[in-house]
Design a protein around this motif. Structure first.
Motif, PDB file in Angstrom:
ATOM      1  N   THR A   1      34.504  34.208  22.229  1.00 57.99           N
ATOM      2  CA  THR A   1      33.208  34.166  21.983  1.00 57.99           C
ATOM      3  C   THR A   1      32.141  34.921  22.984  1.00 57.99           C
ATOM      4  O   THR A   1      31.103  35.434  22.760  1.00 57.99           O
ATOM      5  CB  THR A   1      32.980  32.642  22.191  1.00 57.99           C
ATOM      6  OG1 THR A   1      33.521  31.882  21.206  1.00 57.99           O
ATOM      7  CG2 THR A   1      31.245  32.512  21.980  1.00 57.99           C
ATOM      8  N   SER A   2      32.408  34.866  24.159  1.00 52.85           N
ATOM      9  CA  SER A   2      31.595  35.702  25.152  1.00 52.85           C
ATOM     10  C   SER A   2      31.648  37.204  24.902  1.00 52.85           C
ATOM     11  O   SER A   2      30.600  37.843  25.039  1.00 52.85           O
ATOM     12  CB  SER A   2      32.438  35.388  26.675  1.00 52.85           C
ATOM     13  OG  SER A   2      31.333  36.088  27.493  1.00 52.85           O
TER      14      SER A   2
ATOM     15  N   GLU B   1      30.541  28.438  23.956  1.00 48.80           N
ATOM     16  CA  GLU B   1      32.254  28.969  23.674  1.00 48.80           C
ATOM     17  C   GLU B   1      33.081  27.821  23.276  1.00 48.80           C
ATOM     18  O   GLU B   1      34.091  28.403  22.961  1.00 48.80           O
ATOM     19  CB  GLU B   1      32.587  29.532  25.326  1.00 48.80           C
ATOM     20  CG  GLU B   1      31.595  30.918  25.577  1.00 48.80           C
ATOM     21  CD  GLU B   1      31.862  31.233  27.196  1.00 48.80           C
ATOM     22  OE1 GLU B   1      32.979  31.211  27.595  1.00 48.80           O
ATOM     23  OE2 GLU B   1      31.036  31.973  27.601  1.00 48.80           O
ATOM     24  N   THR B   2      32.862  26.611  23.601  1.00 46.63           N
ATOM     25  CA  THR B   2      33.643  25.546  23.107  1.00 46.63           C
ATOM     26  C   THR B   2      33.689  25.587  21.649  1.00 46.63           C
ATOM     27  O   THR B   2      34.895  25.451  21.131  1.00 46.63           O
ATOM     28  CB  THR B   2      33.167  24.220  23.835  1.00 46.63           C
ATOM     29  OG1 THR B   2      32.988  24.311  25.106  1.00 46.63           O
ATOM     30  CG2 THR B   2      34.414  23.129  23.477  1.00 46.63           C
TER      31      THR B   2
ATOM     32  N   VAL C   1      24.830  30.973  23.034  1.00 45.59           N
ATOM     33  CA  VAL C   1      26.348  31.070  22.960  1.00 45.59           C
ATOM     34  C   VAL C   1      26.883  29.546  23.279  1.00 45.59           C
ATOM     35  O   VAL C   1      26.646  29.059  24.334  1.00 45.59           O
ATOM     36  CB  VAL C   1      26.758  32.001  23.830  1.00 45.59           C
ATOM     37  CG1 VAL C   1      28.458  32.213  24.024  1.00 45.59           C
ATOM     38  CG2 VAL C   1      26.242  33.284  23.629  1.00 45.59           C
TER      39      VAL C   1
ATOM     40  N   GLY D   1      32.713  28.050  19.862  1.00 46.00           N
ATOM     41  CA  GLY D   1      33.146  29.486  19.331  1.00 46.00           C
ATOM     42  C   GLY D   1      31.982  29.808  18.302  1.00 46.00           C
ATOM     43  O   GLY D   1      32.064  30.164  16.956  1.00 46.00           O
TER      44      GLY D   1
ATOM     45  N   PRO E   1      37.368  30.713  19.971  1.00 43.35           N
ATOM     46  CA  PRO E   1      36.697  30.503  21.140  1.00 43.35           C
ATOM     47  C   PRO E   1      37.019  31.461  22.457  1.00 43.35           C
ATOM     48  O   PRO E   1      35.979  31.592  23.158  1.00 43.35           O
ATOM     49  CB  PRO E   1      37.147  28.910  21.590  1.00 43.35           C
ATOM     50  CG  PRO E   1      37.411  28.493  20.183  1.00 43.35           C
ATOM     51  CD  PRO E   1      37.824  29.497  19.282  1.00 43.35           C
ATOM     52  N   GLN E   2      38.127  31.987  22.461  1.00 42.55           N
ATOM     53  CA  GLN E   2      38.525  32.868  23.517  1.00 42.55           C
ATOM     54  C   GLN E   2      37.640  33.903  23.506  1.00 42.55           C
ATOM     55  O   GLN E   2      37.717  34.930  24.554  1.00 42.55           O
ATOM     56  CB  GLN E   2      39.949  32.817  23.515  1.00 42.55           C
ATOM     57  CG  GLN E   2      40.754  33.570  22.453  1.00 42.55           C
ATOM     58  CD  GLN E   2      41.023  32.781  21.333  1.00 42.55           C
ATOM     59  OE1 GLN E   2      40.739  31.621  21.253  1.00 42.55           O
ATOM     60  NE2 GLN E   2      42.290  33.163  20.666  1.00 42.55           N
TER      61      GLN E   2
END
Length: 89
Positions: free
Chosen positions: A15-16, A35-36, A33, A38, A12-13
């Protein structure tokens, strides 16, 4: 032409950053996307099956990518070559 849809699973950290890297690659379009969770939803447009596979396989080398899930693939018969001929003729 081959068009494939995939879900790229990430930490998750990351993903962006993964989504940005994927969007910069030729033939790859990012559609969503989360992010939570992933997850990054992408499509690949490539000249054939082998090129599509090579593009997707390259995703594994991106930092933070955990896995790749193929959701859908569409390809025309000309991508199959002689092996795709009916009746083996």
């Amino acid at each position: 032409m081959t068009i494939s849809s995939l879900i790229v699973e990430t930490l998750p950290q990351h993903t962006s950053a993964v989504a940005c890297e994927l969007a910069s690659r030729e033939g790859v379009e990012v559609h969503g996307v989360d992010e939570t969770a992933g997850k990054v939803v992408v499509t690949i447009e490539a000249p054939g099956i082998d090129a599509s596979h090579a593009t997707a396989s390259g995703f594994v080398g991106i930092e933070g990518v955990l896995g790749i899930d193929l959701v859908y693939a569409n390809f025309e018969d000309e991508n199959l070559g002689d092996a795709g001929a009916l009746g083996g003729e």
